[in-house]
Design a protein around this motif. Structure first.
Motif, short mmCIF file in Angstrom:
data_model
loop_
_atom_site.label_atom_id
_atom_site.label_comp_id
_atom_site.label_asym_id
_atom_site.label_seq_id
_atom_site.Cartn_x
_atom_site.Cartn_y
_atom_site.Cartn_z
N SER A 162 0.51 -1.21 0.06
CA SER A 162 0.05 -0.36 0.49
C SER A 162 0.72 1.73 0.29
O SER A 162 0.82 2.31 -0.43
CB SER A 162 -1.39 -0.05 1.59
OG SER A 162 0.26 0.01 2.56
N ASP A 163 2.01 1.10 0.50
CA ASP A 163 2.79 2.58 1.04
C ASP A 163 3.47 2.57 -0.57
O ASP A 163 3.70 3.57 -1.19
CB ASP A 163 3.97 2.29 1.59
CG ASP A 163 3.41 2.21 3.26
OD1 ASP A 163 2.49 3.06 3.48
OD2 ASP A 163 4.11 1.61 3.44
N PHE A 164 3.95 1.76 -1.58
CA PHE A 164 4.13 1.49 -2.83
C PHE A 164 3.19 2.01 -3.71
O PHE A 164 4.46 3.08 -4.61
CB PHE A 164 4.97 -0.11 -2.94
CG PHE A 164 5.35 -0.02 -4.47
CD1 PHE A 164 6.47 1.00 -5.03
CD2 PHE A 164 5.60 -0.67 -5.21
CE1 PHE A 164 6.83 0.59 -6.11
CE2 PHE A 164 6.00 -1.14 -6.39
CZ PHE A 164 6.91 -0.10 -6.68
N VAL A 165 2.39 1.72 -3.64
CA VAL A 165 1.99 2.29 -4.67
C VAL A 165 0.57 3.90 -4.87
O VAL A 165 0.82 4.39 -5.18
CB VAL A 165 -0.37 1.47 -3.93
CG1 VAL A 165 -0.96 2.41 -5.06
CG2 VAL A 165 0.21 -0.13 -5.19
N ARG A 166 0.67 3.87 -3.33
CA ARG A 166 0.71 5.19 -2.31
C ARG A 166 2.20 6.08 -3.21
O ARG A 166 1.50 7.07 -4.03
CB ARG A 166 0.24 5.62 -0.84
CG ARG A 166 0.29 7.23 -0.72
CD ARG A 166 0.15 7.31 0.77
NE ARG A 166 -0.63 6.06 1.30
CZ ARG A 166 -0.21 5.25 2.11
NH1 ARG A 166 1.07 5.30 2.56
NH2 ARG A 166 -0.53 4.27 2.96
N SER A 214 -2.97 -1.56 -8.78
CA SER A 214 -3.29 -2.03 -8.06
C SER A 214 -2.59 -2.84 -6.88
O SER A 214 -1.20 -2.76 -7.25
CB SER A 214 -4.19 -3.19 -8.43
OG SER A 214 -3.43 -4.25 -9.70
N LEU A 215 -3.16 -3.04 -5.72
CA LEU A 215 -1.85 -3.34 -4.62
C LEU A 215 -1.38 -4.94 -5.34
O LEU A 215 -0.64 -5.52 -5.14
CB LEU A 215 -2.38 -4.31 -3.86
CG LEU A 215 -3.07 -3.00 -2.72
CD1 LEU A 215 -4.16 -3.60 -1.66
CD2 LEU A 215 -1.50 -2.56 -2.02
N ALA A 216 -2.63 -5.80 -6.78
CA ALA A 216 -1.92 -7.39 -6.96
C ALA A 216 -0.45 -6.74 -8.18
O ALA A 216 0.41 -7.28 -7.79
CB ALA A 216 -2.79 -7.45 -7.74
N GLN A 217 -0.48 -5.23 -8.59
CA GLN A 217 0.14 -4.84 -9.42
C GLN A 217 1.48 -4.83 -9.23
O GLN A 217 3.06 -5.10 -9.45
CB GLN A 217 0.04 -4.05 -10.25
CG GLN A 217 -1.49 -4.13 -11.90
CD GLN A 217 -2.07 -2.77 -12.56
OE1 GLN A 217 -2.42 -1.84 -11.59
NE2 GLN A 217 -1.35 -2.98 -13.88
N ALA A 218 1.51 -4.43 -8.02
CA ALA A 218 2.24 -3.84 -7.37
C ALA A 218 2.86 -4.77 -6.05
O ALA A 218 4.42 -5.10 -6.33
CB ALA A 218 2.25 -3.27 -5.49
N GLU A 274 -4.11 -11.58 5.81
CA GLU A 274 -4.74 -11.69 4.42
C GLU A 274 -5.09 -10.74 3.47
O GLU A 274 -4.97 -9.36 4.24
CB GLU A 274 -6.58 -12.82 4.58
CG GLU A 274 -6.11 -14.30 4.78
CD GLU A 274 -5.50 -15.10 4.95
OE1 GLU A 274 -5.87 -15.01 3.01
OE2 GLU A 274 -5.03 -15.92 5.20
N GLY A 275 -4.89 -10.72 2.67
CA GLY A 275 -5.64 -10.23 1.21
C GLY A 275 -4.62 -8.82 0.89
O GLY A 275 -3.25 -10.66 0.80
N ASP A 276 -4.32 -8.38 -0.26
CA ASP A 276 -3.04 -7.90 -1.29
C ASP A 276 -2.27 -6.68 -0.85
O ASP A 276 -1.65 -6.79 -1.33
CB ASP A 276 -3.99 -7.84 -2.30
CG ASP A 276 -4.85 -8.56 -3.84
OD1 ASP A 276 -3.97 -9.41 -3.42
OD2 ASP A 276 -5.51 -8.57 -4.31
N ASN A 277 -3.04 -5.88 0.60
CA ASN A 277 -1.64 -5.57 1.49
C ASN A 277 -0.67 -6.33 1.76
O ASN A 277 -0.84 -5.94 3.32
CB ASN A 277 -2.52 -4.36 1.66
CG ASN A 277 -1.24 -3.00 2.62
OD1 ASN A 277 -0.11 -3.65 1.70
ND2 ASN A 277 -1.75 -3.22 3.46
N LYS A 278 0.48 -7.15 1.05
CA LYS A 278 1.25 -7.68 2.09
C LYS A 278 2.73 -6.69 2.27
O LYS A 278 2.66 -5.71 1.54
CB LYS A 278 2.19 -8.54 0.46
CG LYS A 278 0.58 -9.56 0.44
CD LYS A 278 1.97 -10.32 -0.73
CE LYS A 278 0.03 -11.68 -1.33
NZ LYS A 278 1.17 -12.48 -1.30
N VAL A 279 3.35 -7.07 3.24
CA VAL A 279 4.81 -6.52 3.42
C VAL A 279 6.17 -7.65 3.36
O VAL A 279 5.75 -8.69 3.34
CB VAL A 279 4.63 -6.45 5.06
CG1 VAL A 279 5.58 -5.62 5.88
CG2 VAL A 279 3.09 -5.53 5.72
#
Length: 79
Positions: A28-32, A42-46, A64-69
């Motif tokens: 999410s930080d990368f997308v921002r 999208s988070l998936a693309q990132a 769970e989810g696409d906001n991986k760390v």
């Protein structure tokens, strides 16, 4: 189309320091940060970009989810 140097700059800007894992980056930080360069992913693309282009970053997501760390593995560097 996103330029390679802008994507890398956004990735570097998204890296934070964590006491437990050292250098980390959240999708999410990368997308921002990419949005600051007018690139909307999208988070998936990132996550796909990080997995392919940053081999020294390992996934340690605890939810769970696409906001991986991701954390920087020992002796790794940002490509």
């Amino acid at each position: 189309m996103a330029r390679d140097y802008e994507i890398r700059a956004a990735f570097v800007n998204a890296i934070k320091t964590d006491v437990k894992h050292g250098r980390i980056v959240a999708a999410s930080d990368f997308v921002r940060e990419l949005e600051n360069f007018n690139h909307y992913w999208s988070l998936a693309q990132a996550n796909k970009w990080i997995a392919f282009y940053q081999p020294f970053f390992r996934d340690y997501t605890d939810h769970e989810g696409d906001n991986k760390v991701y954390f920087l593995a020992n002796h790794g560097y940002v490509k």
